[in-house]
Motif scaffolding. Structure first.
Motif, PDB file in Angstrom:
ATOM      1  N   SER A  17       0.890  -1.276   0.161  1.00  0.00           N
ATOM      2  CA  SER A  17      -0.024  -0.140   0.059  1.00  0.00           C
ATOM      3  C   SER A  17       0.817   1.362   0.082  1.00  0.00           C
ATOM      4  O   SER A  17       0.614   2.315  -0.681  1.00  0.00           O
ATOM      5  CB  SER A  17      -0.889   0.098   1.104  1.00  0.00           C
ATOM      6  N   GLY A  20       2.432   1.586  -3.470  1.00  0.00           N
ATOM      7  CA  GLY A  20       1.260   2.159  -4.299  1.00  0.00           C
ATOM      8  C   GLY A  20       1.294   3.819  -4.327  1.00  0.00           C
ATOM      9  O   GLY A  20       1.051   4.553  -5.070  1.00  0.00           O
ATOM     10  N   PHE A  23       3.703   5.890  -6.002  1.00  0.00           N
ATOM     11  CA  PHE A  23       3.771   6.050  -7.563  1.00  0.00           C
ATOM     12  C   PHE A  23       2.606   7.181  -7.941  1.00  0.00           C
ATOM     13  O   PHE A  23       2.356   6.906  -9.150  1.00  0.00           O
ATOM     14  CB  PHE A  23       3.732   4.861  -8.165  1.00  0.00           C
ATOM     15  N   GLN A  24       2.433   7.960  -6.977  1.00  0.00           N
ATOM     16  CA  GLN A  24       1.324   9.197  -7.427  1.00  0.00           C
ATOM     17  C   GLN A  24       0.186   8.642  -8.135  1.00  0.00           C
ATOM     18  O   GLN A  24      -0.318   9.351  -9.228  1.00  0.00           O
ATOM     19  CB  GLN A  24       2.017  10.167  -8.015  1.00  0.00           C
ATOM     20  N   PRO A  25      -0.577   7.728  -7.408  1.00  0.00           N
ATOM     21  CA  PRO A  25      -1.935   7.117  -8.021  1.00  0.00           C
ATOM     22  C   PRO A  25      -2.974   8.243  -8.176  1.00  0.00           C
ATOM     23  O   PRO A  25      -2.891   9.219  -7.764  1.00  0.00           O
ATOM     24  CB  PRO A  25      -2.200   6.039  -7.046  1.00  0.00           C
ATOM     25  N   GLY A  26      -3.855   8.152  -8.852  1.00  0.00           N
ATOM     26  CA  GLY A  26      -5.053   9.045  -9.045  1.00  0.00           C
ATOM     27  C   GLY A  26      -5.815   9.071  -7.850  1.00  0.00           C
ATOM     28  O   GLY A  26      -5.704   8.235  -7.185  1.00  0.00           O
ATOM     29  N   ASP A  29      -7.556   5.459  -6.662  1.00  0.00           N
ATOM     30  CA  ASP A  29      -6.661   4.613  -6.133  1.00  0.00           C
ATOM     31  C   ASP A  29      -5.854   5.104  -4.879  1.00  0.00           C
ATOM     32  O   ASP A  29      -5.480   4.372  -3.879  1.00  0.00           O
ATOM     33  CB  ASP A  29      -5.487   4.355  -7.126  1.00  0.00           C
ATOM     34  N   ARG A  30      -5.628   6.268  -4.862  1.00  0.00           N
ATOM     35  CA  ARG A  30      -5.002   6.949  -3.577  1.00  0.00           C
ATOM     36  C   ARG A  30      -5.580   6.696  -2.367  1.00  0.00           C
ATOM     37  O   ARG A  30      -5.334   6.318  -1.656  1.00  0.00           O
ATOM     38  CB  ARG A  30      -4.526   8.364  -3.732  1.00  0.00           C
ATOM     39  N   TYR A  33      -5.362   3.013  -1.530  1.00  0.00           N
ATOM     40  CA  TYR A  33      -4.082   2.521  -0.778  1.00  0.00           C
ATOM     41  C   TYR A  33      -4.074   3.020   0.600  1.00  0.00           C
ATOM     42  O   TYR A  33      -3.563   2.520   1.481  1.00  0.00           O
ATOM     43  CB  TYR A  33      -2.987   3.358  -1.484  1.00  0.00           C
TER      44      TYR A  33
END
Length: 211
Positions: A17, A20, A23-26, A29-30, A33
């Motif tokens: 988590s 994840g 990696f600078q998720p949208g 997703d952020r 996580y």
């Protein structure tokens, strides 16, 4: 080896988590996580019988890929039948090899030399790497982090043994045949690990041990 596979699994989920998030998720997703991370910390607190707030405080939000923590231990022989040991104040004066967490800005050799000076009063020179152990594969108590342990051979170049320091209550040369009876600081070193290092006292050119 870790006796609780579920705790090991929770640690892995926590690491995934956090990686994840690195990696600078949208936004979608952020949030997930973050939720997975929070659930993992709460599960870890439950399995460790510790307050959730205490466990959470050990894991501040970090940036970047999650990697193991590194513990550095100095191995110092006298002759072929004695090894230098210290007593850790923080662990009720139990015995271990000089060392501690690796510090940012220092090489592994520099950490071994620095920790030995701080805990024993002795100046040393790092000679070579003897072993790298995955803490999970050895008989240590459970802890929140995933840890690699580096054991580095050092030789004394000066200084004098101190009776005690800020971290240690004693320093002593211990005969190999007395090691098994010592009350060891099990979170830092095990008798099995030390036993694997003893042959280097007679043959410094043996290959590095690595899990």
């Amino acid at each position: 080896m870790s006796s609780n596979p579920w705790l090991a699994a929770v640690k892995r989920v926590l690491a995934l988590s956090q990686t994840g998030l690195a990696f600078q998720p949208g936004e979608y997703d952020r949030e997930r996580y973050e939720e997975i991370r929070q659930i993992s910390l709460e599960l870890m607190a439950h399995m460790s019988n510790a307050p959730a707030e205490q466990i959470i405080s050990l894991f501040p939000h970090e940036i970047g890929y999650v990697t193991p923590k590194v513990d550095i231990r100095a191995v110092i022989f006298r002759g072929t039948d004695e090894i230098l040991m210290v007593q850790e104040k923080i662990d009720n004066d139990r015995w271990t090899l000089p060392g501690g967490w690796a510090d940012v800005g220092y090489t592994p050799f520099e950490v071994a030399v620095k920790e030995t000076l701080e805990e024993t009063g002795l100046h040393t020179e790092a000679v070579r790497l003897l072993a790298v152990f995955d803490k999970r594969k050895h008989d240590h108590p459970e802890e929140p982090w995933y840890v690699y342990k580096f054991f580095i051979l050092c030789k004394i170049t000066g200084g004098e043994i101190l009776e005690q320091t800020n971290e240690t209550s004693g320093v002593a040369w211990v005969k190999f045949d007395r090691l098994e009876g010592l009350d060891l600081s099990a979170n830092r070193v095990t008798y099995s690990q030390i036993s694997q290092l003893l042959p280097f006292a007679e043959n410094v050119s043996l290959p590095v041990i690595c899990d």
